[in-house]
Motif scaffolding. Structure first.
Motif, PDB file in Angstrom:
ATOM      1  N   ASP A 539     -22.453  91.707  -3.296  1.00  0.00           N
ATOM      2  CA  ASP A 539     -21.890  90.357  -2.978  1.00  0.00           C
ATOM      3  C   ASP A 539     -20.401  91.353  -2.118  1.00  0.00           C
ATOM      4  OD1 ASP A 539     -22.718  89.271  -4.396  1.00  0.00           O
ATOM      5  OD2 ASP A 539     -21.506  89.857  -6.869  1.00  0.00           O
ATOM      6  N   THR A 540     -19.242  92.041  -2.011  1.00  0.00           N
ATOM      7  CA  THR A 540     -18.531  92.077  -1.267  1.00  0.00           C
ATOM      8  C   THR A 540     -18.852  92.435   0.239  1.00  0.00           C
ATOM      9  OG1 THR A 540     -17.317  93.327  -3.465  1.00  0.00           O
ATOM     10  CG2 THR A 540     -16.327  92.922  -0.920  1.00  0.00           C
ATOM     11  N   TYR A 541     -20.240  92.812   0.821  1.00  0.00           N
ATOM     12  CA  TYR A 541     -20.285  93.040   1.974  1.00  0.00           C
ATOM     13  C   TYR A 541     -21.191  93.143   2.385  1.00  0.00           C
ATOM     14  CZ  TYR A 541     -15.970  96.457   1.638  1.00  0.00           C
ATOM     15  OH  TYR A 541     -15.186  96.365   0.468  1.00  0.00           O
ATOM     16  N   GLY A 542     -22.673  92.940   0.830  1.00  0.00           N
ATOM     17  CA  GLY A 542     -23.653  92.631   1.621  1.00  0.00           C
ATOM     18  C   GLY A 542     -24.612  94.024   1.517  1.00  0.00           C
ATOM     19  N   ALA A 543     -25.967  93.431   1.290  1.00  0.00           N
ATOM     20  CA  ALA A 543     -27.232  95.002   0.553  1.00  0.00           C
ATOM     21  C   ALA A 543     -27.184  95.726   2.269  1.00  0.00           C
ATOM     22  CB  ALA A 543     -28.605  93.989   0.520  1.00  0.00           C
ATOM     23  N   ASP A 544     -27.702  95.115   3.329  1.00  0.00           N
ATOM     24  CA  ASP A 544     -27.283  96.130   4.212  1.00  0.00           C
ATOM     25  C   ASP A 544     -27.065  97.140   4.575  1.00  0.00           C
ATOM     26  OD1 ASP A 544     -29.923  95.018   5.194  1.00  0.00           O
ATOM     27  OD2 ASP A 544     -28.744  93.038   6.450  1.00  0.00           O
ATOM     28  N   ALA A 545     -25.391  96.549   4.410  1.00  0.00           N
ATOM     29  CA  ALA A 545     -24.227  97.496   4.515  1.00  0.00           C
ATOM     30  C   ALA A 545     -24.290  98.782   3.273  1.00  0.00           C
ATOM     31  CB  ALA A 545     -23.021  96.376   3.875  1.00  0.00           C
ATOM     32  N   LEU A 546     -24.738  98.271   1.922  1.00  0.00           N
ATOM     33  CA  LEU A 546     -25.087  99.031   0.958  1.00  0.00           C
ATOM     34  C   LEU A 546     -25.937 100.073   1.408  1.00  0.00           C
ATOM     35  CD1 LEU A 546     -24.133 100.976  -1.343  1.00  0.00           C
ATOM     36  CD2 LEU A 546     -25.472  98.508  -2.506  1.00  0.00           C
ATOM     37  N   ARG A 547     -27.692  99.247   1.762  1.00  0.00           N
ATOM     38  CA  ARG A 547     -28.190  99.967   2.699  1.00  0.00           C
ATOM     39  C   ARG A 547     -27.944 101.332   3.528  1.00  0.00           C
ATOM     40  NH1 ARG A 547     -34.087  98.220   1.722  1.00  0.00           N
ATOM     41  NH2 ARG A 547     -34.241  99.165   3.688  1.00  0.00           N
ATOM     42  N   PHE A 548     -27.106 100.410   4.146  1.00  0.00           N
ATOM     43  CA  PHE A 548     -27.218 101.887   5.321  1.00  0.00           C
ATOM     44  C   PHE A 548     -26.588 103.047   4.956  1.00  0.00           C
ATOM     45  CE2 PHE A 548     -24.931 102.732   9.457  1.00  0.00           C
ATOM     46  CZ  PHE A 548     -26.545 103.514  10.126  1.00  0.00           C
ATOM     47  N   MET A 549     -25.092 102.414   4.045  1.00  0.00           N
ATOM     48  CA  MET A 549     -23.689 103.657   3.542  1.00  0.00           C
ATOM     49  C   MET A 549     -24.752 104.679   2.661  1.00  0.00           C
ATOM     50  SD  MET A 549     -22.840 104.095   0.511  1.00  0.00           S
ATOM     51  CE  MET A 549     -21.838 105.453   0.163  1.00  0.00           C
ATOM     52  N   LEU A 550     -26.352 104.227   2.203  1.00  0.00           N
ATOM     53  CA  LEU A 550     -26.504 104.682   1.262  1.00  0.00           C
ATOM     54  C   LEU A 550     -27.232 106.067   2.141  1.00  0.00           C
ATOM     55  CD1 LEU A 550     -27.215 103.112  -1.522  1.00  0.00           C
ATOM     56  CD2 LEU A 550     -26.317 104.595  -1.758  1.00  0.00           C
TER      57      LEU A 550
END
Length: 872
Positions: A539-550
RNA sequence: GGAGGCAUAGCUCAGCUGGUUAGAGCGCACGGUUCACAUCCGUGAGGUCGCGGGUUCGAGUCCCUCUGUCUCCACCA
């Protein structure tokens, strides 16, 4: 042409994009059998509503590999994890029912299952909808599939196969029992923790009155179930005691003294009390000596009616009472504090009670052999390799697996009993009739361990035992992605099940990832409350950001810490890509048509194309080796540094100039952008899809595009190397300007002393646009007073600045450069002067070193000249 | 008791089969915004790669010892 929104806001398009993929069935084999030959199944999060980063990591890594493979046109099937978390799920459902004043018994088995599904649908379903944004593969309906539909047939089939082959047996064994969950748990589900307890020293009198045997225990309450005491056969001290009997204190039972090598002579007195019903080791001793097994506790760990004095007391109350009585009877010799490891239930934390009960087991030793072999000979590979040790450790010392659970949430064991004649039948039929007396039979009320059905996942989900097309096509699957914490629970059992039932490995690779920890490096846990909900992060940063970070900044098998800053960095990267794309698009004419690379590429175009080509090669190679983190950071570097910070800046003058200069730049900008988006798509599927569709006017979907690969004809490394010289010169000018605080807005004429006159004059526009050159002049032997000097290995650039230049500062800067140049030369020279190096190192390496030395020397000479000219 | 991981810049971590003068992000310092992006640009400071040995022409990378730390497995009554 459509435009991208001014601001990057993932919430405005991620759901829409996801729905679009689903509508077009991009994740299903039937869309385009050549391109998307895989089916994907994902577990739902459990009913608790709590999601773990671990799920997110699993799904993200899988999804990256899937998208890459699919775009590359390879046929494959990936297996995401499954865990219907039976114990936790059931506990939650029971808890929820309790609030409504209902119990399991009220609802009955069928009613209970109905209620459980309603819960799952209400909570898990909703959460899963969101989680889909991480991995395209999420589909919680699949749990229903596993639990209720096709897979339950497979479970029965396997159970019967195993039973008929003698791998499954029912028997009285000592198992770990959780008195709170009221179920057996496998030894893998027990966690040990150190607890402070006591060591109570007791004495048991010989029946013949000839004295006492002294021994110690940490669990005096189990004394009620003692059926022997044991000594080591080699122990001289007790030679005469063996064969005698002692009187069990408080109970008065006469029990034998037996000799068994299990007893450690050097520990304590060398005498052990044997309670076969309440200790696994004692149980084994009991079996060897045919000792009776006396269960002294009920399901919830209370003393049974057989011991009226203590009946109904729970195990800790009973301990107190018994100790009191022992003391009174003079049997307690002394008490000392003692720290020991106590097994606890990994779900609820209650101390487990070893307990003898009638359970179903799988005999593992024979089954394990082919599974060990499959990894040993490399048919199945762990990534990273070292995890095969964990696997072998477990498999080579494998014990029988207790598969019955006293739960309702799960697959009911397909075994039936005849109450009348005692017959036992194992059958697929849901209501069996006794083959002996024809009376209806009663199904075993127990469920199978979660992992029993999970072990069948690779083929049960493909329709086995039917010989379906899917099974034929997809089995064995390619890669399993999972955390190292369930190698023993799940991976090993899938391999066993695959080898036994399919006679074939279930997958070729097992990509093991680490656990996601919190910012302090602690394991995320409910009790600590430090779990981070991936949905909030999305919700805060977007799914793409979380995926990329992971996927970035970690390597396979190593734990990673979750910090907000890392996600923020990934979000910023997405924002960068967004804005770069927006810039490119807003500069395209309305009638723009992408035609591919123009025929006459300029030097900077060749440079960026060549770099992109290399990137495509690297990314493919890295993904092939499961180096997801390396691949993603290369993409990050290319997109941010090469494309945004350099190439876009380089094209700006052309975009302003218009005409052919502009139109060729447009084609190259778009060509590289398209390629970048495709390469990045597995890592950031949503933003790349959104940009792609705007860029192509919705004519195609990036998810269906081909993944870029290395093209030999796009290798312009000669031109690219030349252009690197221009870049080096620009950087050198920037450095001297910045260091002396002369901003680019102060324009100045630049004088080049170089052999590469053609190169620099052809690229003069970049010096004008990027480092404030008003004009370029080429010549020899310049003598300037008050000029900045920028030196590279092939050029010396003077920027006369008159009063703006501080001679001392500039000399100090040059001195620094001189020192660095000398240092460079020294290091290389040292290497080249080493006779061993010249003899044994590869020729290419030596050649490279020589070239470097030459360049370093040239640079030093130029620096020295500059210093000399200041001092002249 | 058995097995394994980790130790690299102030912080979080990359560094694949040994081969440039060890990198990134964040943080820090200095400078820069009309013209895609301050969720930005440029420049810089900062590391004897845990200690000690060994192999090699060459070690952050391979081998051994030690120290610290984490995890898994087994478990002694």
């Amino acid at each position: 042409m459509k435009e991208l929104a001014k601001n990057y806001d993932p919430s405005t398009f991620e759901d829409r994009i996801y729905q679009q993929w689903m509508r077009k069935r991009c994740f299903h084999a039937e869309t385009d059998p050549k391109k998307i030959p895989y089916t994907i199944v994902i577990p739902p999060p459990n009913v608790t509503g709590q999601l773990y980063m671990g799920h997110a990591l699993d799904e993200t890594l899988q999804d990256i590999l899937i998208r890459w493979k699919r775009m590359s046109g390879f046929s494959t099937l990936w297996l995401p994890g499954t865990d219907h978390a039976a114990i936790a799920t059931e506990a939650k459902i029971v808890e929820a029912m309790r609030k409504e004043g209902l119990t399991k018994a009220d609802l009955g088995r069928e009613g209970f299952m109905k209620r459980a599904w309603a819960w799952k649908e209400q909570y898990a379903g909703r959460i899963d909808q969101q989680l889909m944004k991480l991995g395209s593969s999420c589909d919680w309906e699949r749990e229903r599939f596993t639990m209720d539909e096709g897979c339950s047939e497979a479970v029965k089939e396997v159970f019967i196969n195993y039973y008929e082959k003698g791998y499954i047996y029912r028997g009285e064994r000592i198992i770990n029992w959780c008195p709170k969950c009221l179920t057996s748990i496998s030894n893998a589900e027990v966690t040990y923790e150190e607890q402070e307890g006591c060591f109570w020293h007791l004495r048991y009198p010989f029946s013949d009155g000839s004295g006492y045997m002294f021994l110690a225990t940490t669990r005096p309450e189990t004394l009620l179930g003692d059926t022997a005491i044991a000594v080591n056969p080699k122990d001289e001290r007790y030679k005469n005691a063996v064969g005698k009997t002692v009187i069990l204190p408080l109970v008065g039972r006469e029990i034998p003294v037996v000799a068994d090598s299990y007893v450690d002579m050097d520990f304590g007195t060398g005498v052990v009390k044997i309670t076969p019903a309440h200790d696994p080791n004692d149980f084994m001793v009991g079996q060897r000596h045919n000792l009776p097994v006396l269960n002294v506790m009920t399901d919830d760990a209370k003393i049974t009616e057989d011991y009226p004095k203590y009946a109904g007391m729970d195990r800790y109350e009973a301990r107190k009472a018994i100790l009191e009585d022992l003391k009174e009877g003079g049997f307690l010799v002394k008490t000392e504090p003692h720290v020991h490891n106590v097994g606890t239930c990994y779900r609820c934390g209650t101390t487990v009670e070893p307990r003898v009960s009638l359970q179903w087991f799988v005999k593992m030793d024979e089954l394990a052999k082919p599974a060990i072999e499959a990894v040993r000979d490399g048919r199945i590979k762990f990534v990273p390799e070292r995890f095969d040790k964990l696997y072998f450790n477990w498999m080579e010392d494998i014990r029988d697996w207790c598969i019955s659970r006293q739960l309702w949430w799960g697959h009911q064991i397909p075994a039936f009993y005849c109450d009348d004649c005692g017959e036992l039948t194992v059958t697929k039929e849901s209501s069996a009739v006794c083959p002996k007396c024809g009376k209806p039979m009663r199904q075993d009320p127990d469920s199978l361990d979660t992992w029993f059905s999970s072990a069948l996942w690779p083929f049960s989900t493909l329709g086995w035992p039917e010989k379906t097309d899917d099974l034929q096509y997809f089995y064995p699957t390619d890669t399993l992605v999972t955390g190292y914490d369930i190698i023993t629970f799940w991976v090993s059992r899938m391999i066993v099940a695959g080898m036994e039932n399919m006679d074939e490995i279930p997958f070729k690779h097992v990509l093991i990832h680490g656990l996601v920890r919190d910012a302090q490096g602690r394991k995320m846990s409910k009790s600590l409350g430090n779990g981070i909900d991936p949905l909030e992060v999305i919700d805060t940063y977007g799914a793409d950001a979380l995926r990329f970070m992971l996927a970035t900044g970690n390597s396979p098998g190593n734990d990673m810490r979750f910090t907000d800053d890392k996600v923020k960095a990934a979000r910023n990267f997405a924002n960068k890509l967004w804005n770069a794309s927006r810039f490119v698009m807003m500069n395209l004419p309305n009638d723009f048509r992408f035609k591919g690379l123009p025929e006459n590429l300029r030097m900077e175009d060749q440079w960026v194309v060549s770099k992109f080509n290399q990137l495509a090669k690297d990314v493919n190679e890295n993904l092939e080796h499961f180096e997801l983190g390396v691949a993603s950071s290369k993409l990050y570097d290319f997109i941010w540094d090469v494309y945004c910070d350099w190439y876009i800046e380089l094209t700006k003058p052309r975009m302003r100039a218009g005409g052919e200069a502009k139109s060729s730049a447009e084609q190259v900008l778009v060509w590289v952008l398209r390629g970048m988006l495709k390469l990045l798509h597995p890592f950031m599927p949503f933003i790349t899809e959104e940009i792609w569709q705007v860029l192509t006017d919705g004519e195609s979907m990036i998810i269906l595009e081909e993944f870029p690969t290395y093209q030999a004809e796009l290798d312009f490394s000669a031109a690219a190397n030349d252009f690197e010289k221009v870049i080096a010169a620009i950087k050198a000018v920037r450095m001297s300007r910045t260091e002396l605080n002369v901003p680019n807005s102060v324009k100045a004429k630049m004088f080049f002393e170089t052999l590469e006159v053609e190169l620099f004059s052809a690229n003069s526009i970049f010096f004008e646009n990027m480092v404030g050159a008003s004009e370029l002049e080429f010549g020899q032997d310049y003598k300037f007073k008050n000029a900045l000097t920028a030196v590279t290995d092939c050029a010396r650039i003077f920027i006369p600045m008159e009063e703006l230049v501080d001679k001392d500062k500039e000399l100090a800067r040059l001195a620094k450069e001189e020192a660095k140049a000398r240092n460079d030369i020294e290091i290389i020279q040292k290497k080249l002067n080493n006779p061993g190096f010249c003899e044994k190192a590869p020729a290419q390496l030596i050649q490279n070193e020589r070239e470097k030395l030459a360049k370093a020397k040239e640079k030093l000479a130029k620096v020295l000249e500059s210093i000399a000219s200041w001092n002249a």
